[in-house]
Design a protein around this motif. Structure first.
Motif, PDB file in Angstrom:
ATOM      1  N   LYS A  75      11.206  -0.521   0.405  1.00 30.15           N
ATOM      2  CA  LYS A  75      10.347   0.660   0.425  1.00 30.15           C
ATOM      3  C   LYS A  75       9.581   0.788   1.741  1.00 30.15           C
ATOM      4  O   LYS A  75       8.887   1.768   1.963  1.00 30.15           O
ATOM      5  N   GLY A  76       9.679  -0.226   2.600  1.00 28.93           N
ATOM      6  CA  GLY A  76       9.026  -0.170   3.900  1.00 28.93           C
ATOM      7  C   GLY A  76       7.612  -0.717   3.918  1.00 28.93           C
ATOM      8  O   GLY A  76       6.948  -0.676   4.948  1.00 28.93           O
ATOM      9  N   TYR A  77       7.137  -1.255   2.804  1.00 29.08           N
ATOM     10  CA  TYR A  77       5.766  -1.758   2.756  1.00 29.08           C
ATOM     11  C   TYR A  77       5.541  -2.974   3.640  1.00 29.08           C
ATOM     12  O   TYR A  77       4.416  -3.286   3.982  1.00 29.08           O
ATOM     13  N   LEU A  78       6.602  -3.662   4.002  1.00 32.19           N
ATOM     14  CA  LEU A  78       6.467  -4.869   4.816  1.00 32.19           C
ATOM     15  C   LEU A  78       6.877  -4.625   6.261  1.00 32.19           C
ATOM     16  O   LEU A  78       7.097  -5.567   7.015  1.00 32.19           O
ATOM     17  N   ALA A  79       6.975  -3.383   6.669  1.00 37.16           N
ATOM     18  CA  ALA A  79       7.494  -3.033   7.985  1.00 37.16           C
ATOM     19  C   ALA A  79       6.435  -2.995   9.077  1.00 37.16           C
ATOM     20  O   ALA A  79       6.752  -2.778  10.233  1.00 37.16           O
ATOM     21  N   GLY A  80       5.195  -3.221   8.727  1.00 43.44           N
ATOM     22  CA  GLY A  80       4.134  -3.144   9.722  1.00 43.44           C
ATOM     23  C   GLY A  80       4.199  -4.261  10.744  1.00 43.44           C
ATOM     24  O   GLY A  80       4.830  -5.290  10.536  1.00 43.44           O
TER      25      GLY A  80
ATOM     26  N   ALA B 147       8.156 -16.315 -10.326  1.00 42.45           N
ATOM     27  CA  ALA B 147       9.385 -15.520 -10.367  1.00 42.45           C
ATOM     28  C   ALA B 147       9.065 -14.030 -10.411  1.00 42.45           C
ATOM     29  O   ALA B 147       9.719 -13.231  -9.728  1.00 42.45           O
ATOM     30  N   ASP B 148       8.069 -13.658 -11.196  1.00 43.19           N
ATOM     31  CA  ASP B 148       7.665 -12.249 -11.260  1.00 43.19           C
ATOM     32  C   ASP B 148       7.176 -11.765  -9.897  1.00 43.19           C
ATOM     33  O   ASP B 148       7.513 -10.667  -9.455  1.00 43.19           O
ATOM     34  N   ALA B 149       6.388 -12.588  -9.216  1.00 43.07           N
ATOM     35  CA  ALA B 149       5.872 -12.214  -7.896  1.00 43.07           C
ATOM     36  C   ALA B 149       7.009 -12.074  -6.890  1.00 43.07           C
ATOM     37  O   ALA B 149       7.011 -11.150  -6.070  1.00 43.07           O
ATOM     38  N   MET B 150       7.973 -12.987  -6.942  1.00 44.44           N
ATOM     39  CA  MET B 150       9.115 -12.916  -6.023  1.00 44.44           C
ATOM     40  C   MET B 150       9.938 -11.648  -6.281  1.00 44.44           C
ATOM     41  O   MET B 150      10.374 -10.989  -5.339  1.00 44.44           O
ATOM     42  N   ALA B 151      10.139 -11.328  -7.551  1.00 44.45           N
ATOM     43  CA  ALA B 151      10.892 -10.119  -7.887  1.00 44.45           C
ATOM     44  C   ALA B 151      10.160  -8.877  -7.397  1.00 44.45           C
ATOM     45  O   ALA B 151      10.778  -7.948  -6.856  1.00 44.45           O
ATOM     46  N   GLU B 152       8.860  -8.848  -7.553  1.00 43.91           N
ATOM     47  CA  GLU B 152       8.081  -7.712  -7.071  1.00 43.91           C
ATOM     48  C   GLU B 152       8.131  -7.614  -5.553  1.00 43.91           C
ATOM     49  O   GLU B 152       8.285  -6.531  -4.980  1.00 43.91           O
ATOM     50  N   LEU B 153       8.022  -8.747  -4.875  1.00 47.24           N
ATOM     51  CA  LEU B 153       8.103  -8.754  -3.416  1.00 47.24           C
ATOM     52  C   LEU B 153       9.443  -8.201  -2.953  1.00 47.24           C
ATOM     53  O   LEU B 153       9.516  -7.470  -1.968  1.00 47.24           O
TER      54      LEU B 153
END
Length: 56
Positions: free
Chosen positions: A23-28, A11-17
């Motif tokens: 923020k655009g970190y997954l836009a690559g 759950a913590d990992a999902m919330a962080e994701l």
């Protein structure tokens, strides 16, 4: 998520994701599909058109 039975760590990992995408970190652009399959990835519409018989 935890109330539904998900492990706290997951759950913590999902919330962080969930904070990374805005923020655009997954836009690559990723080329893993092309490297793995030997051809560029197809968009969903093309995939469905090419495999319509499977879904009917």
């Amino acid at each position: 998520m935890i109330a539904s039975g998900m492990a706290a760590e997951v759950a913590d990992a999902m919330a962080e994701l969930g904070t990374l995408a805005p923020k655009g970190y997954l836009a690559g652009i990723e080329d893993s599909i092309e490297k793995t399959l030997g051809h560029p990835a197809r968009d969903f519409e093309t995939f469905i058109a090419e495999n319509a018989q499977t879904f009917s």
